[in-house]
Design a protein around this motif. Structure first.
Motif, mmCIF file in Angstrom:
data_model
loop_
_atom_site.group_PDB
_atom_site.id
_atom_site.type_symbol
_atom_site.label_atom_id
_atom_site.label_comp_id
_atom_site.label_asym_id
_atom_site.label_seq_id
_atom_site.Cartn_x
_atom_site.Cartn_y
_atom_site.Cartn_z
ATOM 1 N N ASP A 183 46.357 10.144 86.763
ATOM 2 C CA ASP A 183 47.358 10.617 85.807
ATOM 3 C C ASP A 183 46.691 11.484 84.735
ATOM 4 O O ASP A 183 45.848 11.017 83.986
ATOM 5 C CB ASP A 183 48.036 9.392 85.183
ATOM 6 C CG ASP A 183 48.966 9.755 84.035
ATOM 7 O OD1 ASP A 183 49.265 10.954 83.867
ATOM 8 O OD2 ASP A 183 49.378 8.823 83.325
ATOM 9 N N SER A 206 47.926 12.754 82.091
ATOM 10 C CA SER A 206 48.430 12.675 80.712
ATOM 11 C C SER A 206 47.651 11.646 79.888
ATOM 12 O O SER A 206 48.035 11.351 78.772
ATOM 13 C CB SER A 206 49.921 12.338 80.709
ATOM 14 O OG SER A 206 50.134 10.998 81.102
ATOM 15 N N LYS A 207 46.593 11.113 80.460
ATOM 16 C CA LYS A 207 45.820 10.108 79.734
ATOM 17 C C LYS A 207 44.363 10.546 79.580
ATOM 18 O O LYS A 207 43.841 11.292 80.406
ATOM 19 C CB LYS A 207 45.811 8.766 80.492
ATOM 20 C CG LYS A 207 47.177 8.257 80.917
ATOM 21 C CD LYS A 207 48.013 7.786 79.749
ATOM 22 C CE LYS A 207 49.345 7.201 80.213
ATOM 23 N NZ LYS A 207 50.217 8.177 80.903
ATOM 24 N N ASP A 218 47.017 8.551 75.049
ATOM 25 C CA ASP A 218 47.957 9.551 75.563
ATOM 26 C C ASP A 218 47.476 10.931 75.148
ATOM 27 O O ASP A 218 47.263 11.199 73.975
ATOM 28 C CB ASP A 218 49.358 9.296 75.015
ATOM 29 C CG ASP A 218 50.389 10.162 75.717
ATOM 30 O OD1 ASP A 218 51.130 9.621 76.542
ATOM 31 O OD2 ASP A 218 50.435 11.378 75.450
ATOM 32 N N LEU A 266 47.170 3.924 73.700
ATOM 33 C CA LEU A 266 48.193 3.189 74.440
ATOM 34 C C LEU A 266 47.682 1.824 74.880
ATOM 35 O O LEU A 266 48.449 0.895 75.064
ATOM 36 C CB LEU A 266 48.622 3.965 75.687
ATOM 37 C CG LEU A 266 49.197 5.358 75.458
ATOM 38 C CD1 LEU A 266 49.571 5.973 76.791
ATOM 39 C CD2 LEU A 266 50.411 5.282 74.558
ATOM 40 N N ALA A 296 55.294 14.537 91.870
ATOM 41 C CA ALA A 296 55.666 13.328 91.137
ATOM 42 C C ALA A 296 57.001 12.774 91.627
ATOM 43 O O ALA A 296 57.209 11.569 91.661
ATOM 44 C CB ALA A 296 55.741 13.625 89.640
ATOM 45 N N VAL A 297 57.915 13.664 91.989
ATOM 46 C CA VAL A 297 59.230 13.202 92.450
ATOM 47 C C VAL A 297 59.646 13.981 93.695
ATOM 48 O O VAL A 297 59.145 15.072 93.953
ATOM 49 C CB VAL A 297 60.326 13.407 91.368
ATOM 50 C CG1 VAL A 297 60.093 12.499 90.182
ATOM 51 C CG2 VAL A 297 60.414 14.854 90.938
ATOM 52 N N PHE A 320 61.848 9.391 85.227
ATOM 53 C CA PHE A 320 61.033 10.500 85.743
ATOM 54 C C PHE A 320 59.674 10.501 85.038
ATOM 55 O O PHE A 320 58.623 10.566 85.658
ATOM 56 C CB PHE A 320 61.754 11.830 85.505
ATOM 57 C CG PHE A 320 60.993 13.047 85.975
ATOM 58 C CD1 PHE A 320 61.365 13.687 87.142
ATOM 59 C CD2 PHE A 320 59.921 13.545 85.259
ATOM 60 C CE1 PHE A 320 60.663 14.812 87.590
ATOM 61 C CE2 PHE A 320 59.211 14.651 85.694
ATOM 62 C CZ PHE A 320 59.577 15.291 86.867
ATOM 63 N N GLN A 341 57.407 7.675 86.003
ATOM 64 C CA GLN A 341 56.833 7.815 87.337
ATOM 65 C C GLN A 341 55.693 8.837 87.324
ATOM 66 O O GLN A 341 54.646 8.622 87.913
ATOM 67 C CB GLN A 341 57.931 8.250 88.308
ATOM 68 C CG GLN A 341 57.524 8.094 89.757
ATOM 69 C CD GLN A 341 58.687 8.419 90.680
ATOM 70 O OE1 GLN A 341 59.847 8.333 90.289
ATOM 71 N NE2 GLN A 341 58.382 8.803 91.900
ATOM 72 N N ALA A 342 55.923 9.937 86.631
ATOM 73 C CA ALA A 342 54.919 11.002 86.621
ATOM 74 C C ALA A 342 53.723 10.642 85.743
ATOM 75 O O ALA A 342 52.601 11.020 86.040
ATOM 76 C CB ALA A 342 55.545 12.307 86.145
ATOM 77 N N PHE A 343 53.983 9.919 84.657
ATOM 78 C CA PHE A 343 52.925 9.593 83.693
ATOM 79 C C PHE A 343 52.920 8.098 83.426
ATOM 80 O O PHE A 343 53.390 7.644 82.385
ATOM 81 C CB PHE A 343 53.154 10.353 82.385
ATOM 82 C CG PHE A 343 53.383 11.829 82.557
ATOM 83 C CD1 PHE A 343 52.356 12.647 83.005
ATOM 84 C CD2 PHE A 343 54.617 12.393 82.285
ATOM 85 C CE1 PHE A 343 52.562 14.005 83.172
ATOM 86 C CE2 PHE A 343 54.833 13.745 82.448
ATOM 87 C CZ PHE A 343 53.802 14.562 82.892
ATOM 88 N N PRO A 344 52.406 7.314 84.381
ATOM 89 C CA PRO A 344 52.483 5.851 84.221
ATOM 90 C C PRO A 344 51.962 5.429 82.850
ATOM 91 O O PRO A 344 50.919 5.902 82.417
ATOM 92 C CB PRO A 344 51.568 5.335 85.333
ATOM 93 C CG PRO A 344 51.501 6.441 86.334
ATOM 94 C CD PRO A 344 51.634 7.710 85.562
ATOM 95 N N GLY A 345 52.732 4.598 82.177
ATOM 96 C CA GLY A 345 52.295 4.111 80.871
ATOM 97 C C GLY A 345 52.696 5.011 79.715
ATOM 98 O O GLY A 345 52.351 4.739 78.575
ATOM 99 N N ILE A 346 53.444 6.072 79.986
ATOM 100 C CA ILE A 346 53.880 6.952 78.889
ATOM 101 C C ILE A 346 54.720 6.125 77.914
ATOM 102 O O ILE A 346 55.570 5.344 78.327
ATOM 103 C CB ILE A 346 54.698 8.161 79.428
ATOM 104 C CG1 ILE A 346 55.058 9.122 78.284
ATOM 105 C CG2 ILE A 346 55.957 7.708 80.141
ATOM 106 C CD1 ILE A 346 55.734 10.403 78.738
ATOM 107 N N PRO A 347 54.466 6.267 76.608
ATOM 108 C CA PRO A 347 55.237 5.453 75.661
ATOM 109 C C PRO A 347 56.712 5.866 75.636
ATOM 110 O O PRO A 347 57.023 7.048 75.729
ATOM 111 C CB PRO A 347 54.591 5.761 74.304
ATOM 112 C CG PRO A 347 53.334 6.499 74.596
ATOM 113 C CD PRO A 347 53.463 7.107 75.951
#
Lengths: 351, 614
Positions: A207, A209-210, A236, A243, A333-334, B211, B214-220
């Protein structure tokens, strides 16, 4: 040969100089160009290495000792290794290199306001020339080296690193040509309160975004070698929030000890084991830094860092491209749908 | 190890009445009670305590609120939009407390059959959302206007002469019956509008939220909400008006009149006596319509009065703002920053997606979520605050007619009657008035006394968090998003029931609702009239917050609530105020005591009681 070709300051070691200063020093140069705080230092160039080899006719000795060797014969390899290393370590560096290193070290000392500033002496092989042979983990780094004399000795030790028994076998297996050259980085020692590694993606699931940070007390060596359970922070990347935070046992630490003028390995007491080795604010600053480096270098990064000294100045010791997830094809992702409504329906059905 | 499915919460049939309240069932209509003939069905359902909307035992009249969504919300899910997997959310009352039970369809064929209908029906609304929402505002305002026009004339010894001179033929008795019927109709009409859009709104938001997860597991959750949230949110308007009034008071040299008088009436009197008092008074009057129709609670219960009826909260807030301004602090919400952040965050997450298809999908679901969000954020003001506050006052007016005639002791007693009992009582009173013979007012006066005693006993009872059969996983959208109930929470309840604690180390786990970490002394508030006890720098600990509590949010360091998900008011308000908050802790108000030092981690959802400073 002029001083400029024997050594290069890190800030002059861009990627273009990598044949001269090796991968590690070139990476540090790139970081400095990107505006990242890196402990100051200089590279002893491959040209200086070449001059050293020629001055003592070391290639000929190498060819003689290794020419007829049976690599299956462990004892023979060990004997050749010992001879070569003694030869390398016992040979004087050419005067030009000595004076260039002395002058550069003098400048480091002056910057630090100390007569004998401790440095780390690191091997920086020209990895690009090695056709995939990275010598991962085989080339040495020497911590807490003080004074020109000791530095010159450790430069030779680094060069001798090509001739350890493991390196000889490795070179043989990899079929690496014998024209190997190595630059050596001489870098002001980080008095690390805390150090560690940061990935600008989640190494568990890719991921992006982390930012995931692992940290431990003291220098980062025991963390990299897996001797300690580090603290772990998940940040994040977009909102720069911590997080997740888990406290590892951090059993031991490699602590720079100015009084004993060396790095000491010590047990960590219960109180400091239980405490976070990094504050949230520092974790966020690191993540911010990781994000900037990732942007500059155009892809996810694997970064070694330290919190220097008594304050909390963060310095970067190394940054390289992340290799696991970056090489995989990224899965969508989807599942693609025709419209927002279709996504709403899918969401209702998949709950 | 036993699984969740094998363990059970108490059967609703085994719950005992608290001592002295054996007869609690007489307060509620028969259909609200667990009953033998539905037992087989009822025992297999999962029922959880709806403390979010009704933290206290429900007054008989106040059942009109849950009853309205019982039919009107559910019909939209199951009969109007044909939401494929969703059956309705059922309700029961146990010992005065409201329990709800969401159900889903499990038969794939049945779900499949509903899909085309859903696509057609919901598709139409999503496609025309902006226009529909504009009309919705017009409908809501019209409904409120008609509500305001409903009046309840007193019964007089002799009909007013106008009844004769106007030749209208109808009378005060007819007016009362008709007005009361219109009042109930109006309430149900507003509830229709409420639920016309809110489930589709939440559905679109949930899609975007899922969405992102799913795309960013753990997103706040808060990052998700930030990408969607607007800034021009109506329920911040009342508070904005107070800031303006605070500034005006300073400009007109009236600050002292407000800061030195805790009693709003005294403050108003001091302002009236001051040279510029008229000017401020005019601005104050202008701000009240409609912005002071702002309930001090979530608006579902009659005891939560609006600002317009109880000026304590707005005046206390103005005092706070004036003091801040005098210290040279900013009191504005950073709207421009919030908006810029929203665009930055959405842009960066989009960039991090794996493919262009994903970015396109992200754009589509984000656009829809943003389209529906103004309704999601603003409907509370129209419905719960503006409309319902007026509605409760109109019910008080009916109570006033009863009181004036001597039928009930006090107008507020009307809330001890169910709305259909009020119809009966009204007719009863009118028979007395019309015949001039005694009506059975004693029947209702006695009944009200009995019910008051029962409710007092019910208030002392602690409702268990859940009853019946636990679900294997909590998936129903509204349950998670609005009530904040998760599979983990159900597990925790089961654990607590088995004799365990909420957690080993005394930490409370809730939802990370608004980022940041704060420390401060706890201030436990269980009722709105305690709000003025809140001091600067404290951590507010409450069962649930209402938007109208916003003024105290500018004073506190952080907030903790027992109930509520990420879309709850406490969460939204906290994010707007940049205040660390943890919602849905379950037991916060029970475990935390006033003055304990707390650490609220709005990033991880953990509330820690810190060792006291010795």
């Amino acid at each position: 040969m002029t001083a400029a070709t024997h050594i290069r300051w890190f800030q002059d070691c861009g990627a273009l100089a990598s044949a001269e200063v090796g991968g590690k020093c070139a990476g540090l140069g790139e970081l400095i160009l990107a505006g990242v705080d890196v402990p100051p230092g200089f590279a002893v160039t491959t040209a200086a290495h070449e001059e050293f080899l020629q001055a003592h006719d070391l290639r000929r000795h190498e060819a003689e000792l290794l020419g007829a060797i049976d690599y299956e014969d462990v004892a023979a390899v060990a004997a050749a290794s010992a001879k070569l290393r003694t030869l390398v370590q016992g040979s004087q560096l050419p005067a030009g290199t000595v004076s260039a290193v002395e002058a550069a070290y003098g400048e480091l000392c002056q910057q630090a306001g100390s007569d004998t500033v401790p440095v780390a002496v690191r091997s920086s092989a020209v990895a690009e020339d090695l056709a995939g042979a990275s010598f991962a983990g085989q080339l040495e780094t020497y911590l807490w080296v003080e004074g020109s004399e000791a530095i010159l000795e450790h430069i030779r030790r680094c060069w001798g690193g090509f001739f350890t028994a493991e390196a000889l076998s490795y070179r043989h297996r990899q079929g690496v040509a014998d024209q190997l050259l190595m630059s050596v980085g001489v870098q002001r020692m980080v008095r690390a309160r805390t150090a560690g590694v940061m990935f600008t993606l989640n190494p568990v699931n890719g991921d992006r975004s982390k930012v995931v940070i692992e940290s431990t007390w003291g220098l980062g060596e025991p963390l990299v070698s897996g001797e300690v359970d580090p603290d772990r922070f998940t940040v994040d990347k977009v909102t720069l929030q911590v997080l997740g935070r888990s406290i590892g046992a951090k059993q031991i630490e490699h602590r720079p000890d100015p009084e004993r003028r060396q790095v000491v390995v010590a047990e960590v007491d219960a109180e400091r084991r239980a405490a976070a080795s990094l504050s949230d604010a520092e974790a966020l600053e690191l993540a911010r830094l990781g994000k900037a480096i990732e942007r500059k270098f155009g892809g996810p990064q694997d970064i070694e860092w330290a919190v220097d000294g008594d304050g909390s100045e963060i310095v970067v010791l190394q940054a390289r491209s992340e290799t696991v997830w970056s090489r995989r094809e990224r899965r969508p992702a989807v599942e693609k749908k025709a419209s927002a409504l279709e996504y709403v329906l899918a969401d209702l059905l998949n709950r | 190890m036993t699984t969740t499915a094998q363990r059970r919460f108490p059967s609703p049939f085994d719950v005992e009445a608290p001592p002295g309240a054996d007869d609690w069932r007489r307060l509620y209509p028969y259909y609200y009670l667990f009953s033998e003939e539905r037992r087989e069905f009822e025992e297999e359902q999962f029922w959880f305590f709806d403390g979010m909307h009704n933290p206290e035992p429900v007054y008989p009249f106040d059942t009109i609120m849950p009853e309205s969504w019982w039919v009107l919300l559910n019909q939209f899910l199951t009969r109007v939009w044909m939401v494929p997997p969703t059956l309705g959310i059922d309700q029961r009352i146990v010992n005065g407390y409201l329990y709800v039970s969401p159900t889903s369809i499990s038969d794939p064929a049945e779900i499949e059959a509903r899909v085309p209908h859903f696509l057609q029906r919901a598709g139409d609304y999503y496609e025309n959302w902006d226009e529909i929402y504009d009309n919705w505002i017009a409908k809501a305002e019209d409904c409120i206007e008609r509500l305001r026009a409903i009046t309840f004339p007193p019964l007089q010894e002799m009909e007013p002469i106008e009844t004769v001179t106007s030749r209208r033929g109808t009378t005060t008795a007819w007016d009362l019956i008709a007005s009361y019927n219109r009042l109930l109709e109006n309430m149900h009409e507003m509830a229709c509008y409420h639920f016309e859009l809110n489930m589709l709104g939440y559905g679109a938001f949930m899609t975007f939220s899922d969405f992102c997860k799913q795309a960013f597991p753990g997103i706040p959750d808060q990052s998700i909400a930030k990408m969607v949230g607007g800034v021009d949110i109506l329920f911040f308007r009342p508070d904005d008006e107070l800031r303006k009034l605070a500034r005006l008071a300073l400009e007109l040299d009236l600050a002292g009149a407000i800061t030195s008088n805790e009693d709003p009436d005294a403050a108003l009197a001091a302002i009236a006596a001051a040279p510029n008092g008229d000017k401020w008074r005019q601005a104050f009057e202008a701000a009240q319509e409609p912005w002071f129709w702002f309930s001090t609670g979530p608006g579902y219960c009659h005891q939560h009065r609006a600002w317009i009826d109880d000026l304590t909260v707005p005046f206390s807030a103005m005092r706070g703002y004036i003091e801040k301004l005098q210290r040279g602090e900013r009191i504005d919400r950073p709207l421009d920053q919030i908006l810029a952040e929203r665009e930055r965050i959405a842009g960066e997450y989009s960039e991090l997606l794996p493919s262009d298809d994903d970015r396109q999908a992200f754009g589509q679901v984000l656009e829809l979520a943003r389209k529906v969000y103004p309704f999601v954020e603003n409907h509370n003001f129209y419905v719960e605050h503006w409309h319902h506050s007026i509605f409760w006052n109109k019910v008080r007016d009916v109570g006033g007619v009863f009181e004036a005639y001597g039928f009930l002791e006090a107008s507020e007693d009307i809330f001890y009657l169910h709305r259909y009992e009020v119809s009966q009582a009204l007719y009863d009173m009118l028979t007395g008035w019309a015949t001039t013979n005694p009506a059975r007012s004693a029947y209702w006066r006695d009944e009200v006394q009995t019910r008051k005693q029962i409710m007092a006993k019910l208030r002392q009872w602690a409702p268990p968090p859940a009853l019946g059969k636990p679900p294997e996983a909590v998936t129903e959208a509204a349950t998670v998003m609005l009530w904040g109930i998760t599979t983990e929470m159900v597990e925790q309840w089961l654990g607590a029931q088995d004799g365990g604690q909420g957690s080993d180390n005394g930490d409370l786990q809730g939802f990370a609702a608004s980022p940041g970490v704060a420390e401060g002394p706890a201030r436990v508030i269980t009722a709105v009239d305690q709000l003025d006890e809140v001091r600067s720098g404290e951590i507010l600990v409450c069962p649930i917050t209402a938007p109208s509590w916003a003024p105290v949010f500018s004073r506190i360091n952080g907030a903790v609530s027992d109930i509520g998900g990420i879309m709850s008011h406490a969460a939204i308000v906290s994010r707007e105020y940049g205040l660390p908050a943890v919602v849905g802790t379950g037991f916060g108000t029970k475990q935390i005591h006033n003055g304990q030092r707390l650490r609220v981690d709005g990033n991880t959802g953990v509330v820690t009681v810190l060792p006291s400073e010795a």
